[in-house]
Design a protein around this motif. Structure first.
Motif, PDB file in Angstrom:
ATOM      1  N   UNK A 275       0.833  -1.208   0.000  1.00  0.00           N
ATOM      2  CA  UNK A 275       0.000   0.000   0.000  1.00  0.00           C
ATOM      3  C   UNK A 275       0.868   1.258   0.000  1.00  0.00           C
ATOM      4  N   UNK A 276       1.877   1.259   0.888  1.00  0.00           N
ATOM      5  CA  UNK A 276       2.698   2.453   1.040  1.00  0.00           C
ATOM      6  C   UNK A 276       3.437   2.796  -0.250  1.00  0.00           C
ATOM      7  N   UNK A 277       3.709   1.780  -1.082  1.00  0.00           N
ATOM      8  CA  UNK A 277       4.405   2.049  -2.346  1.00  0.00           C
ATOM      9  C   UNK A 277       3.451   2.565  -3.414  1.00  0.00           C
ATOM     10  N   UNK A 278       2.159   2.557  -3.107  1.00  0.00           N
ATOM     11  CA  UNK A 278       1.191   3.090  -4.062  1.00  0.00           C
ATOM     12  C   UNK A 278       0.642   2.053  -5.026  1.00  0.00           C
ATOM     13  N   UNK A 279       0.879   0.770  -4.761  1.00  0.00           N
ATOM     14  CA  UNK A 279       0.310  -0.263  -5.628  1.00  0.00           C
ATOM     15  C   UNK A 279      -1.205  -0.293  -5.450  1.00  0.00           C
ATOM     16  N   UNK A 280      -1.933  -0.564  -6.532  1.00  0.00           N
ATOM     17  CA  UNK A 280      -3.384  -0.686  -6.412  1.00  0.00           C
ATOM     18  C   UNK A 280      -3.711  -2.042  -5.777  1.00  0.00           C
ATOM     19  N   UNK A 281      -5.000  -2.215  -5.429  1.00  0.00           N
ATOM     20  CA  UNK A 281      -5.407  -3.459  -4.787  1.00  0.00           C
ATOM     21  C   UNK A 281      -5.019  -4.676  -5.624  1.00  0.00           C
ATOM     22  N   UNK A 282      -5.378  -4.658  -6.915  1.00  0.00           N
ATOM     23  CA  UNK A 282      -5.105  -5.837  -7.743  1.00  0.00           C
ATOM     24  C   UNK A 282      -3.618  -6.037  -7.972  1.00  0.00           C
ATOM     25  N   UNK A 283      -2.885  -4.920  -8.095  1.00  0.00           N
ATOM     26  CA  UNK A 283      -1.431  -5.055  -8.232  1.00  0.00           C
ATOM     27  C   UNK A 283      -0.820  -5.688  -6.996  1.00  0.00           C
ATOM     28  N   UNK A 284      -1.243  -5.226  -5.821  1.00  0.00           N
ATOM     29  CA  UNK A 284      -0.606  -5.780  -4.622  1.00  0.00           C
ATOM     30  C   UNK A 284      -1.014  -7.233  -4.418  1.00  0.00           C
ATOM     31  N   UNK A 285      -2.247  -7.588  -4.812  1.00  0.00           N
ATOM     32  CA  UNK A 285      -2.632  -8.992  -4.717  1.00  0.00           C
ATOM     33  C   UNK A 285      -1.791  -9.845  -5.665  1.00  0.00           C
ATOM     34  N   UNK A 286      -1.693  -9.393  -6.912  1.00  0.00           N
ATOM     35  CA  UNK A 286      -1.037 -10.175  -7.949  1.00  0.00           C
ATOM     36  C   UNK A 286       0.475 -10.269  -7.724  1.00  0.00           C
ATOM     37  N   UNK A 287       1.080  -9.139  -7.299  1.00  0.00           N
ATOM     38  CA  UNK A 287       2.537  -9.094  -7.219  1.00  0.00           C
ATOM     39  C   UNK A 287       3.071  -9.510  -5.857  1.00  0.00           C
ATOM     40  N   UNK A 288       2.351  -9.191  -4.804  1.00  0.00           N
ATOM     41  CA  UNK A 288       2.908  -9.354  -3.465  1.00  0.00           C
ATOM     42  C   UNK A 288       2.178 -10.439  -2.672  1.00  0.00           C
ATOM     43  N   UNK A 289       0.875 -10.309  -2.575  1.00  0.00           N
ATOM     44  CA  UNK A 289       0.144 -11.143  -1.618  1.00  0.00           C
ATOM     45  C   UNK A 289      -0.040 -12.572  -2.128  1.00  0.00           C
ATOM     46  N   UNK A 290      -0.592 -12.712  -3.323  1.00  0.00           N
ATOM     47  CA  UNK A 290      -0.892 -14.074  -3.793  1.00  0.00           C
ATOM     48  C   UNK A 290       0.350 -14.948  -3.989  1.00  0.00           C
ATOM     49  N   UNK A 291       1.438 -14.433  -4.586  1.00  0.00           N
ATOM     50  CA  UNK A 291       2.598 -15.320  -4.728  1.00  0.00           C
ATOM     51  C   UNK A 291       3.017 -15.930  -3.388  1.00  0.00           C
ATOM     52  N   UNK A 292       2.927 -15.115  -2.330  1.00  0.00           N
ATOM     53  CA  UNK A 292       3.352 -15.636  -1.025  1.00  0.00           C
ATOM     54  C   UNK A 292       2.274 -16.506  -0.385  1.00  0.00           C
ATOM     55  N   UNK A 293       1.024 -16.053  -0.477  1.00  0.00           N
ATOM     56  CA  UNK A 293      -0.060 -16.809   0.158  1.00  0.00           C
ATOM     57  C   UNK A 293      -0.226 -18.166  -0.528  1.00  0.00           C
ATOM     58  N   UNK A 294      -0.117 -18.196  -1.849  1.00  0.00           N
ATOM     59  CA  UNK A 294      -0.280 -19.469  -2.554  1.00  0.00           C
ATOM     60  C   UNK A 294       0.857 -20.415  -2.199  1.00  0.00           C
ATOM     61  N   UNK A 295       2.058 -19.855  -2.052  1.00  0.00           N
ATOM     62  CA  UNK A 295       3.190 -20.701  -1.694  1.00  0.00           C
ATOM     63  C   UNK A 295       2.952 -21.357  -0.334  1.00  0.00           C
TER      64      UNK A 295
END
Lengths: 375, 265
Positions: A275-295
């Motif tokens: 969020x602090x970097x200014x990523x949108x919701x879908x960007x942060x899900x796709x780039x940050x959250x899901x790769x880690x959560x799926x792993x």
């Protein structure tokens, strides 16, 4: 006060690293560590060896040495060998086990579809494959290719009716479709369940809780019978398609909960940094959250996949001829009447091979993805 | 707390220019509640461009919450926050606009563990600023050199020490070329040996005229770098002053108690 000289110490020279003693590395150490580390462990090792010595020879004798591979009927089998397994039934009905009643002259089409499936899976499962991008494009259009090959378009390819599908062909169609559609659907449901928007959240929670609260067989019966009452009169809706939808929805509800676990396990700081970097919701899900959560969720996801793959056998109760559905008429057939074990062992081995492969692949994936981040 | 470090920090105040006219952050009558709990009470704070402000106070005083409101990691319920001329409202566009201009460093670094150091730094420029990948990598290497760890670019965060990770986190923020930097206890999770390397980077930033708002207990840093120290307690700004006056002659009794606790042990 103690005398200072008695506690004072200064290192004079650094100590060199020495090679480990033989008893801590190598096969000998492994054996001792794992098989004979304590009296209980030693006793269990010996008991296991005795058990294997008692079981394995008989099993090998039955399954291989005394087995009959080719014969016309159960009587012929018993004449050739009264004690061994009669694999002849599998050989005789092999085509049915594979394709059900798919027209014989068109069977190259499901075979081709299967080969293409392997090609389409390559870039998904293995990131070092050459020309991965082009292969991905093929993976994306594969469902359409497979559909045309299997069902035909009635123009270039002769149409085949859904009622002719059966055997492992049916298992693989339902399994692969269910697996590949339940994952994205499950991700969306899990994100929806975590959403701040109450409307979306309520829909997702209701869907997940409803599907999880109802047995799959019930849903399959709904698909096979009740659905017709809800659809406008005159619409006919292919039975296999209905089953595919139900199986996918069923698996996606479980998938959603597995992935929600992964999302919850993720540090809140990851969301905040994104969020602090200014990523949108879908960007942060796709780039940050899901790769880690799926792993994190890989074991649970593969567990659900395996469960789904085995649940495909339930379609035999609504009259589809999956491998278990194929067994029924064989059991009733006077030529092979009396053979039970061989048929179920064969089907069991098939499922084991697929499920074991999935399980091994998930372990490989976990190992591969764990490089570098030791958190 | 870290008075020992104070002597080591070399900072050139003459380089740190504060603007008289340009306002970076304006907080007017801000209030925030966590449920029933009134966590921030009528906060008023104007930060000029180029100011370095250190916020300190006991834990639970609301100092972290206050700076997290500035980039909307926390939502305020009453009052106004104007950042770089843009007022924070529920409008997502404005929030994104502000977040692009405000960098933040966290106590626990919050690097993305599944990405390399370089990818951590290029992610936001590529996706948010739509910068071409090659250019983003050049920018990232530039800032990684500035925080003195260009050789770690292709490692993963888990392979770095805490101090290195925090420096990467600073570089990652700088890659977005922010106008304001927020620091939320950036050295609190670090081993003593690593605190200085992070503070050095922060001093460097101050010398370049970056507007900084820093929650920290590094009083040495506050003395050498800050032009204003703010003391908070129970969700209120209790006292603020220039560092010298703040440390030598605190006025409020709560400030005196706090300083005596952290300075004399």
């Amino acid at each position: 006060m103690t005398d200072n000289s008695s506690i004072a110490f200064v290192m004079k020279e650094a100590k060199e690293a020495m090679p480990a003693p033989i008893t801590t590395t190598g096969p000998l150490a492994w054996t001792r560590e794992n098989l004979f580390s304590s009296p209980l462990n030693t006793a269990l090792t010996i008991l296991s060896l005795i058990f294997l010595a008692w079981m394995v020879p008989g099993l090998v004798q039955w399954a291989f040495v005394d087995a009959v591979w080719v014969a016309g009927s159960i009587d012929e089998c018993r004449q050739l060998s009264s004690e061994g397994a009669c694999w002849a039934v599998i050989t005789a009905r092999f085509d049915q086990f594979m394709f059900g009643f798919y027209p014989e002259d068109l069977r190259w089409r499901p075979i081709l579809a299967f080969v293409l499936l392997c090609v389409a899976l390559l870039p998904v499962l293995w990131d070092a494959v050459p020309a991965r991008k082009q292969l991905f494009a093929f993976s994306a259009v594969y469902p359409l290719v497979a559909f045309v090959l299997l069902w035909g378009d009635g123009w270039v390819f002769q149409s085949v009716s859904s009622s002719d599908f059966g055997g492992f062909l049916l298992t693989i169609i339902i399994g692969v479709t269910g697996i590949s559609f339940s994952l994205p659907l499950g991700i969306l449901l899990a994100l929806g369940r975590n959403s701040n928007m109450p409307f979306i959240k309520i829909i997702c929670v209701t869907f997940i809780e409803f599907i999880r609260g109802v047995p799959l067989i019930t849903l399959l019966f709904v698909a096979s019978t009740l659905l017709n009452y809800f659809l406008p009169p005159g619409t006919s809706f292919d039975l296999i398609l209905r089953v595919l939808i139900m199986v996918t929805l069923f698996a996606s509800a479980y998938m959603a909960e597995v992935i929600r676990g992964g999302l919850a396990a993720l540090n809140k700081g990851q969301y905040e940094a994104a969020d602090a970097l200014g990523l949108t919701y879908w960007q942060s899900m796709y780039l940050i959250v899901l790769p880690q959560a799926l792993k994190i969720s890989i074991p649970g996801i593969v567990n659900t996949f395996i469960g789904l793959f085995k649940d495909t056998t339930l379609v035999s109760v609504i009259g589809l001829l999956d491998p278990l559905g194929i067994i029924q008429p064989i059991l009733a057939d006077s030529t092979w009447n009396g053979l039970v074990v061989e048929l179920y062992v064969f089907v069991g081995l098939f499922f084991f091979a697929f499920c074991f492969a999935m399980s091994r692949y998930s372990m490989y994936l976990e190992r591969k993805l764990s490089t570098g981040d030791r958190h | 707390m870290s008075e020992a470090n104070a002597a080591d920090i070399l900072a050139d105040r003459s380089k740190m220019q504060v603007s008289d006219t340009e306002v970076a952050i304006d907080i007017i009558g801000m209030n925030k509640w966590f449920g029933d709990f009134h966590v921030l009470r009528d906060i008023n704070l104007r930060v000029m461009k180029g100011e370095r402000i250190v916020v300190c106070g006991p834990s639970g005083s609301g100092k972290s919450t206050m700076i997290r409101c500035i980039n909307r990691l926390e939502e305020h319920q009453k009052g106004k926050i104007i950042v770089d001329g843009i007022e924070l409202t529920n409008d997502l566009k404005r929030i994104d606009e502000i977040r692009r201009e405000v960098g933040m460093c966290f106590q626990h670094f919050n690097l993305f563990p599944h990405l390399t150091i370089l990818e951590n730094c290029t992610l936001a420029p590529i996706w948010v600023r739509k910068m071409p990948k090659k250019q983003a990598e050049e920018v990232a290497m530039h800032y990684l050199e500035r925080v003195k760890i260009p050789e770690q670019a292709h490692k993963y965060p888990g392979q770095l020490s805490g101090g290195q990770q925090q420096r990467v986190a600073i570089a990652r923020s700088l890659c977005m070329n922010p106008k304001i930097m927020l620091f939320d206890e950036p050295t609190s999770a670090l081993d003593p040996e690593m605190i200085k390397e992070v503070l050095d980077v922060m001093v460097g930033l101050a010398e370049e005229g970056m507007t900084m708002l820093c929650v920290t207990h590094e009083m040495g840093f506050a003395r050498k770098v800050a032009n204003r120290v703010i003391f908070m307690d129970q969700g209120q700004i209790v006292e603020q002053n220039e560092p010298e006056a703040f440390f030598t002659n605190p006025q409020h009794e709560r400030t005196q108690l706090f300083l005596s606790q952290i300075l004399h042990h």
